[in-house]
Design an enzyme around this catalytic site. Structure first.
Site, PDB file in Angstrom:
ATOM      1  N   SER A   1     -10.647   6.232  -5.969  1.00 51.20           N
ATOM      2  CA  SER A   1     -12.054   5.822  -6.074  1.00 51.20           C
ATOM      3  C   SER A   1     -13.076   6.939  -5.856  1.00 51.20           C
ATOM      4  O   SER A   1     -14.209   6.670  -5.477  1.00 51.20           O
ATOM      5  CB  SER A   1     -12.322   4.693  -5.093  1.00 51.20           C
TER       6      SER A   1
ATOM      7  N   ASP B   1       0.867  -1.184   0.000  1.00 51.19           N
ATOM      8  CA  ASP B   1       0.000   0.000   0.000  1.00 51.19           C
ATOM      9  C   ASP B   1       0.899   1.229   0.000  1.00 51.19           C
ATOM     10  O   ASP B   1       1.910   1.250   0.719  1.00 51.19           O
ATOM     11  CB  ASP B   1      -0.892  -0.006   1.248  1.00 51.19           C
TER      12      ASP B   1
ATOM     13  N   PHE C   1     -21.303  -3.077  -5.326  1.00 56.63           N
ATOM     14  CA  PHE C   1     -22.283  -2.009  -5.297  1.00 56.63           C
ATOM     15  C   PHE C   1     -21.941  -1.130  -4.079  1.00 56.63           C
ATOM     16  O   PHE C   1     -20.781  -0.781  -3.937  1.00 56.63           O
ATOM     17  CB  PHE C   1     -23.707  -2.594  -5.363  1.00 56.63           C
TER      18      PHE C   1
ATOM     19  N   ALA D   1      -6.593   1.550  -5.445  1.00 57.02           N
ATOM     20  CA  ALA D   1      -7.153   2.388  -6.516  1.00 57.02           C
ATOM     21  C   ALA D   1      -7.544   3.751  -5.983  1.00 57.02           C
ATOM     22  O   ALA D   1      -7.744   3.936  -4.788  1.00 57.02           O
ATOM     23  CB  ALA D   1      -8.400   1.718  -7.098  1.00 57.02           C
TER      24      ALA D   1
ATOM     25  N   THR E   1      -4.119   6.949   0.670  1.00 52.40           N
ATOM     26  CA  THR E   1      -5.437   7.126   1.303  1.00 52.40           C
ATOM     27  C   THR E   1      -5.656   6.116   2.439  1.00 52.40           C
ATOM     28  O   THR E   1      -6.556   6.296   3.246  1.00 52.40           O
ATOM     29  CB  THR E   1      -6.592   6.988   0.274  1.00 52.40           C
TER      30      THR E   1
ATOM     31  N   PHE F   1      -6.971  -4.257  -4.360  1.00 53.32           N
ATOM     32  CA  PHE F   1      -7.923  -3.215  -3.946  1.00 53.32           C
ATOM     33  C   PHE F   1      -7.380  -1.815  -4.194  1.00 53.32           C
ATOM     34  O   PHE F   1      -8.088  -0.834  -3.997  1.00 53.32           O
ATOM     35  CB  PHE F   1      -8.181  -3.323  -2.424  1.00 53.32           C
TER      36      PHE F   1
ATOM     37  N   TYR G   1     -13.749   7.212 -13.297  1.00 53.11           N
ATOM     38  CA  TYR G   1     -13.505   6.146 -12.310  1.00 53.11           C
ATOM     39  C   TYR G   1     -14.030   4.808 -12.850  1.00 53.11           C
ATOM     40  O   TYR G   1     -13.294   3.814 -12.911  1.00 53.11           O
ATOM     41  CB  TYR G   1     -14.185   6.502 -10.979  1.00 53.11           C
TER      42      TYR G   1
ATOM     43  N   ARG H   1     -30.080   2.639  -3.574  1.00 48.92           N
ATOM     44  CA  ARG H   1     -28.807   1.944  -3.740  1.00 48.92           C
ATOM     45  C   ARG H   1     -28.860   0.588  -3.035  1.00 48.92           C
ATOM     46  O   ARG H   1     -29.687   0.366  -2.156  1.00 48.92           O
ATOM     47  CB  ARG H   1     -27.656   2.769  -3.123  1.00 48.92           C
TER      48      ARG H   1
HETATM   49  N1  UFG Z   1     -25.950  10.969  -0.999  1.00 45.19           N
HETATM   50  C1  UFG Z   1     -26.603  12.042  -0.459  1.00 45.19           C
HETATM   51  N2  UFG Z   1     -25.895  12.887   0.351  1.00 45.19           N
HETATM   52  C2  UFG Z   1     -24.580  12.704   0.643  1.00 45.19           C
HETATM   53  C3  UFG Z   1     -23.914  11.574   0.079  1.00 45.19           C
HETATM   54  C4  UFG Z   1     -24.633  10.730  -0.739  1.00 45.19           C
HETATM   55  O1  UFG Z   1     -27.793  12.260  -0.708  1.00 45.19           O
HETATM   56  O2  UFG Z   1     -23.996  13.507   1.366  1.00 45.19           O
HETATM   57  C5  UFG Z   1     -26.712  10.035  -1.868  1.00 45.19           C
HETATM   58  C6  UFG Z   1     -26.146   9.944  -3.276  1.00 45.19           C
HETATM   59  O3  UFG Z   1     -26.718  10.925  -4.092  1.00 45.19           O
HETATM   60  C7  UFG Z   1     -26.566   8.522  -3.666  1.00 45.19           C
HETATM   61  C8  UFG Z   1     -26.556   7.761  -2.340  1.00 45.19           C
HETATM   62  O4  UFG Z   1     -26.577   8.739  -1.334  1.00 45.19           O
HETATM   63  O5  UFG Z   1     -27.873   8.539  -4.143  1.00 45.19           O
HETATM   64  C9  UFG Z   1     -25.299   6.929  -2.169  1.00 45.19           C
HETATM   65  O6  UFG Z   1     -24.167   7.744  -2.427  1.00 45.19           O
HETATM   66  P1  UFG Z   1     -22.670   7.293  -2.118  1.00 45.19           P
HETATM   67  O7  UFG Z   1     -21.793   8.432  -2.468  1.00 45.19           O
HETATM   68  O8  UFG Z   1     -22.614   6.744  -0.734  1.00 45.19           O
HETATM   69  O9  UFG Z   1     -22.445   6.077  -3.096  1.00 45.19           O
HETATM   70  P2  UFG Z   1     -22.608   6.029  -4.704  1.00 45.19           P
HETATM   71  O10 UFG Z   1     -23.846   5.226  -4.959  1.00 45.19           O
HETATM   72  O11 UFG Z   1     -22.513   7.333  -5.348  1.00 45.19           O
HETATM   73  O12 UFG Z   1     -21.256   5.295  -5.075  1.00 45.19           O
HETATM   74  C10 UFG Z   1     -21.086   3.924  -5.014  1.00 45.19           C
HETATM   75  C11 UFG Z   1     -19.624   3.614  -4.756  1.00 45.19           C
HETATM   76  C12 UFG Z   1     -18.776   4.138  -5.876  1.00 45.19           C
HETATM   77  C13 UFG Z   1     -19.272   3.583  -7.174  1.00 45.19           C
HETATM   78  C14 UFG Z   1     -20.736   3.873  -7.337  1.00 45.19           C
HETATM   79  C15 UFG Z   1     -21.308   3.207  -8.544  1.00 45.19           C
HETATM   80  O13 UFG Z   1     -19.235   4.192  -3.550  1.00 45.19           O
HETATM   81  O14 UFG Z   1     -17.447   3.727  -5.686  1.00 45.19           O
HETATM   82  O15 UFG Z   1     -21.468   3.386  -6.234  1.00 45.19           O
HETATM   83  O16 UFG Z   1     -22.163   4.060  -9.189  1.00 45.19           O
HETATM   84  F1  UFG Z   1     -18.617   4.147  -8.198  1.00 45.19           F
END
Ligand code: UFG
Length: 318
Positions: free
Chosen positions: A74, A31, A166, A72, A35, A70, A138, A216
């Site tokens: 991200s 590593d 996911f 990367a 991060t 792992f 990404y 999600r």
């Molecule tokens: N969200 C909010 N407020 C915040 C943070 C997130 O409303 O402060 C919402 C986002 O809009 C989304 C959901 O919460 O609808 C989840 O958001 P995250 O940022 O926790 O996760 P993502 O779904 O954006 O991202 C995840 C992985 C990424 C990957 C992606 C695939 O963390 O690495 O799924 O689309 F790329």
């Protein structure tokens, strides 16, 4: 098995390292600590600080039988404004790692791919044969590595698995999310509950979902770790398998906020903001393939359980 874990000082890599040690494997973590955190590497594993580009001497020394990868960059948002970092670390860094593996005749690898390789889905749940049209650098960089592994399996007899995660959440072995730049929903909501952040901004409540917020598929990091151990020995030489990893159940942002309030017993003030660029309304995995092939079954599928593990681990650190 003697394994090298690239990125084992990060959130997911450290949890999988702990699971590997528990499973009796011999683990060395590589590593660059850009991060990750040295103190997240479980005792019992060795740690070598090096980048993927400089991994060859490390592999020559460790002589692993398999690599779990792992390491990367991200952050989706960052990948849009600094794409060079993503092509450099995620793609050419991985190429260097694969060549370092070949040099020591190590041809078994499990790679952290992502739901972001699919982009905006045509239908949910998303299966592995869905079109891959990433909407950010990404996701494109991870998809490039998936293609690399397909060709290394065909040409160089690699036994490879890409696990498309996911939304990974929760904590295990006392290890949870600890990002300097936190963008993920559950840790942010927990910071608000803990009083270290004022309010949570919900990115849009006008999506075509039952409560208007994005849906999600949250998968517990311990279930994710189980999948890695199963994937490690699954493919034969010359085979590249791709598996989605999710619960198969979607939860909305509002449901996550409600779960955080319930589990912590604290208020979580929210502000409704604009949609975040590139957020699909709904991302839910079909994980039927890994369930059928490897017998993987997630054990922690209830949102409050996932949130509770993240909360208790974060609280123990404060
Ligand atoms: N969200 C909010 N407020 C915040 C943070 C997130 O409303 O402060 C919402 C986002 O809009 C989304 C959901 O919460 O609808 C989840 O958001 P995250 O940022 O926790 O996760 P993502 O779904 O954006 O991202 C995840 C992985 C990424 C990957 C992606 C695939 O963390 O690495 O799924 O689309 F790329």
């Amino acid at each position: 098995m003697r394994v090298l874990v690239a990125g084992g000082a990060g959130y997911i890599g450290s949890v999988v390292t702990a699971a590997l040690l528990q499973g009796g494997h011999e683990v060395t973590v590589l590593d660059d600590l850009s991060t990750g955190h040295a103190d997240a590497v479980p005792s019992g594993a060795g740690l070598v600080q090096a980048t993927l580009h400089d991994s060859a001497p490390v592999l020559a020394d460790v002589r692993p039988e398999a690599v779990l990868h792992f390491a990367a960059k991200s952050l989706v948002g960052e990948s849009q404004v600094k794409p060079e970092i993503y092509w450099d670390t995620n793609v050419t860094g991985t190429l260097a790692l694969l060549e370092a593996m070949r040099a020591v005749d190590c041809r078994r690898i499990v790679f952290s791919s992502t739901a972001a390789t699919y982009g905006e889905p045509e239908s949910v749940p998303i299966r592995e044969d869905a079109p891959t049209r990433p909407t950010n650098t990404y996701g494109a960089s991870k998809l490039a590595v998936d293609a690399m592994l397909t060709s290394y399996a065909a040409a160089h007899d690699f036994a490879a698995v890409s696990l498309r995660y996911f939304n990974v959440a929760g904590a295990a072995y006392g290890l949870g999310e600890r990002h300097t730049t936190e963008t993920h929903l559950i840790p942010i909501a927990l910071q608000v509950a803990a009083g270290t952040r004022e309010a949570l901004t919900i990115y849009g409540e006008d999506y075509p979902t039952p409560d208007g917020t994005c849906i999600r598929d949250y998968i517990h990091v311990a279930d994710l770790a189980d999948a890695h151990l199963l994937a490690l020995t699954a493919p034969a030489a010359g085979e590249h398998r791709i598996y989605n990893l999710g619960n198969g159940t979607g939860f909305s942002v509002q449901q996550v906020v409600d779960a955080v309030r319930e589990v912590t017993g604290h208020p979580v003030p929210v502000v409704v903001g604009q949609r975040r660029a590139g957020d699909p309304a709904q991302l839910v995995a079909s994980s039927d393939r890994i369930r059928a092939d490897l017998g993987w079954t997630p054990k922690h599928t209830e949102l409050p359980d996932i949130v509770r593990d993240a909360w208790e681990t974060a609280r123990a650190r404060r």
